[in-house]
Scaffold this motif. Sequence first.
Motif, short mmCIF file in Angstrom:
data_model
loop_
_atom_site.label_atom_id
_atom_site.label_comp_id
_atom_site.label_asym_id
_atom_site.label_seq_id
_atom_site.Cartn_x
_atom_site.Cartn_y
_atom_site.Cartn_z
N GLN A 131 0.86 -1.19 0.00
CA GLN A 131 0.00 0.00 0.00
C GLN A 131 0.89 1.23 0.00
OE1 GLN A 131 -2.30 0.61 3.58
NE2 GLN A 131 -3.87 1.80 2.50
N ARG A 132 0.79 2.01 -1.07
CA ARG A 132 1.58 3.23 -1.21
C ARG A 132 3.07 2.99 -0.93
NH1 ARG A 132 -3.21 5.12 1.11
NH2 ARG A 132 -2.34 5.12 3.20
N GLY A 133 3.58 1.90 -1.49
CA GLY A 133 5.01 1.62 -1.41
C GLY A 133 5.48 0.96 -0.13
N ARG A 134 4.58 0.64 0.75
CA ARG A 134 4.94 0.01 2.02
C ARG A 134 4.24 -1.34 2.16
NH1 ARG A 134 7.47 3.54 5.50
NH2 ARG A 134 7.44 5.74 4.84
N VAL A 135 4.81 -2.21 2.98
CA VAL A 135 4.19 -3.50 3.24
C VAL A 135 3.07 -3.29 4.25
CG1 VAL A 135 4.51 -5.81 4.16
CG2 VAL A 135 6.30 -4.78 2.73
N ALA A 136 1.83 -3.53 3.80
CA ALA A 136 0.68 -3.40 4.69
C ALA A 136 0.42 -4.68 5.46
CB ALA A 136 -0.56 -3.01 3.89
N ALA A 137 0.77 -5.81 4.85
CA ALA A 137 0.59 -7.10 5.52
C ALA A 137 1.39 -8.15 4.78
CB ALA A 137 -0.88 -7.49 5.57
N HIS A 138 1.78 -9.18 5.53
CA HIS A 138 2.48 -10.31 4.92
C HIS A 138 2.11 -11.56 5.71
CE1 HIS A 138 5.55 -12.77 2.98
NE2 HIS A 138 5.76 -13.27 4.18
N GLY A 139 1.85 -12.65 4.99
CA GLY A 139 1.55 -13.90 5.66
C GLY A 139 0.83 -14.84 4.72
N SER A 140 0.13 -15.80 5.30
CA SER A 140 -0.65 -16.75 4.50
C SER A 140 -1.86 -16.03 3.91
CB SER A 140 -1.12 -17.89 5.39
OG SER A 140 -2.08 -17.42 6.32
N PRO A 141 -2.50 -16.61 2.89
CA PRO A 141 -3.71 -15.97 2.35
C PRO A 141 -4.75 -15.68 3.42
CG PRO A 141 -2.96 -17.67 0.85
CD PRO A 141 -2.08 -17.78 2.07
N ALA A 142 -4.97 -16.59 4.34
CA ALA A 142 -5.98 -16.37 5.38
C ALA A 142 -5.58 -15.23 6.31
CB ALA A 142 -6.19 -17.65 6.18
N GLU A 143 -4.29 -15.07 6.55
CA GLU A 143 -3.83 -14.00 7.44
C GLU A 143 -3.94 -12.64 6.77
OE1 GLU A 143 -0.46 -16.38 10.06
OE2 GLU A 143 0.05 -15.64 8.08
N VAL A 144 -3.66 -12.56 5.48
CA VAL A 144 -3.61 -11.28 4.79
C VAL A 144 -4.97 -10.83 4.29
CG1 VAL A 144 -2.65 -10.06 2.79
CG2 VAL A 144 -1.19 -11.57 4.16
N LEU A 145 -5.74 -11.76 3.75
CA LEU A 145 -6.97 -11.39 3.05
C LEU A 145 -8.17 -11.38 4.00
CD1 LEU A 145 -6.42 -13.40 -0.26
CD2 LEU A 145 -6.05 -10.96 0.15
N THR A 146 -8.20 -10.36 4.83
CA THR A 146 -9.36 -10.15 5.68
C THR A 146 -10.21 -9.02 5.10
OG1 THR A 146 -8.31 -8.48 7.09
CG2 THR A 146 -7.98 -10.80 7.69
N ALA A 147 -11.51 -9.06 5.37
CA ALA A 147 -12.41 -8.05 4.80
C ALA A 147 -12.01 -6.65 5.25
CB ALA A 147 -13.84 -8.36 5.22
N GLU A 148 -11.65 -6.50 6.51
CA GLU A 148 -11.29 -5.17 7.03
C GLU A 148 -10.05 -4.63 6.34
OE1 GLU A 148 -13.69 -7.52 9.75
OE2 GLU A 148 -11.71 -7.90 8.85
N ARG A 149 -9.05 -5.48 6.17
CA ARG A 149 -7.79 -5.01 5.56
C ARG A 149 -8.00 -4.68 4.08
NH1 ARG A 149 -4.39 -8.82 7.23
NH2 ARG A 149 -3.61 -7.53 8.93
N ILE A 150 -8.74 -5.52 3.37
CA ILE A 150 -8.96 -5.26 1.95
C ILE A 150 -9.72 -3.96 1.75
CG2 ILE A 150 -10.15 -6.09 -0.12
CD1 ILE A 150 -9.52 -8.95 0.92
N GLU A 151 -10.74 -3.72 2.56
CA GLU A 151 -11.49 -2.47 2.43
C GLU A 151 -10.61 -1.27 2.75
OE1 GLU A 151 -15.63 -0.29 3.90
OE2 GLU A 151 -15.17 -2.33 4.57
N ASP A 152 -9.75 -1.42 3.76
CA ASP A 152 -8.87 -0.32 4.13
C ASP A 152 -7.88 0.01 3.02
OD1 ASP A 152 -7.56 1.54 6.09
OD2 ASP A 152 -5.91 0.12 5.85
N VAL A 153 -7.31 -1.01 2.40
CA VAL A 153 -6.27 -0.80 1.39
C VAL A 153 -6.84 -0.46 0.03
CG1 VAL A 153 -4.38 -1.91 0.13
CG2 VAL A 153 -4.59 -2.24 2.60
N TYR A 154 -7.90 -1.14 -0.37
CA TYR A 154 -8.46 -0.97 -1.71
C TYR A 154 -9.61 0.04 -1.77
CZ TYR A 154 -5.85 -5.03 -3.48
OH TYR A 154 -4.86 -5.90 -3.87
N GLY A 155 -10.17 0.37 -0.61
CA GLY A 155 -11.31 1.29 -0.62
C GLY A 155 -12.57 0.68 -1.17
#
Length: 254
Positions: free
Chosen positions: A210-234
């Motif tokens: 996100q904007r050149g920084r690591v917002a999250a790293h891990g397994s698909p289940a760890e990274v792909l949460t609804a809250e994080r996706i909405e925050d990063v992708y809008g």
Amino acid sequence: MSLVAEHVSVSIDRADLLADVSFTAAPGRVHSLIGPNGAGKSTLLGVLAGDRAPDAGRVLLRGRRLDEWPLRELARERAVLTQEHGVTFAFRSREIVEMGRHPWARTPAEDDDEREIARAMAVTDVAHLADRPVAHLSGGEKARVALARVLAQRAPVLLLDEPTAALDLRHQEDVLRLARAQAADGDAVVVVLHDLNLAAAYSDEITLLQRGRVAAHGSPAEVLTAERIEDVYGQAVEVIEHPRSGVPLVLPVR
């Protein structure tokens, strides 16, 4: 055969394309880079490939800085698929794939050229296009020929920038199945993807930028949460468990 980026930063006109990014691609694993447009995915891939020098930080391959590798030796260690597949000259498809064997010229591995070219063209479903000029191919066919060139190179690190972008449903799945197969053979595979469900289905690890920084790293289940996706992708989404595979399934709220 790990490829490691340590605190990498890249800037243009005082704008940060990457800011203090650390990343490791390990053998036997598929690593997906995801994030919105302009998040820094392709920039990071270019730095990992050695095609772009970072302004700060370093990238190590086999514990050796990328800028210390002779180009031909580096080409034997990592293969890169870029987003652009434009060819200026009237090359035929097979000639493009043959270019992937160039790093092995005048080495014992040169004896494997014909076998590796045939294998790469078969698994990417382009053998029937061998004699067709690349300029006459569709966008998806060009993308598959370019991937065949990368596979023919037989490097233990594969860096793939949006390899599914121009492909139909079947060939998208084929490409990611190939990525998984290469990892199963011990390669380190890094792939830039926009499709979050493809990333979830085929990745061992995901790095979300996100904007050149690591917002999250891990397994698909760890990274792909609804809250994080909405925050990063809008974009509001629902994330459910796939009924058969159990991997996250991302559904936009419409």
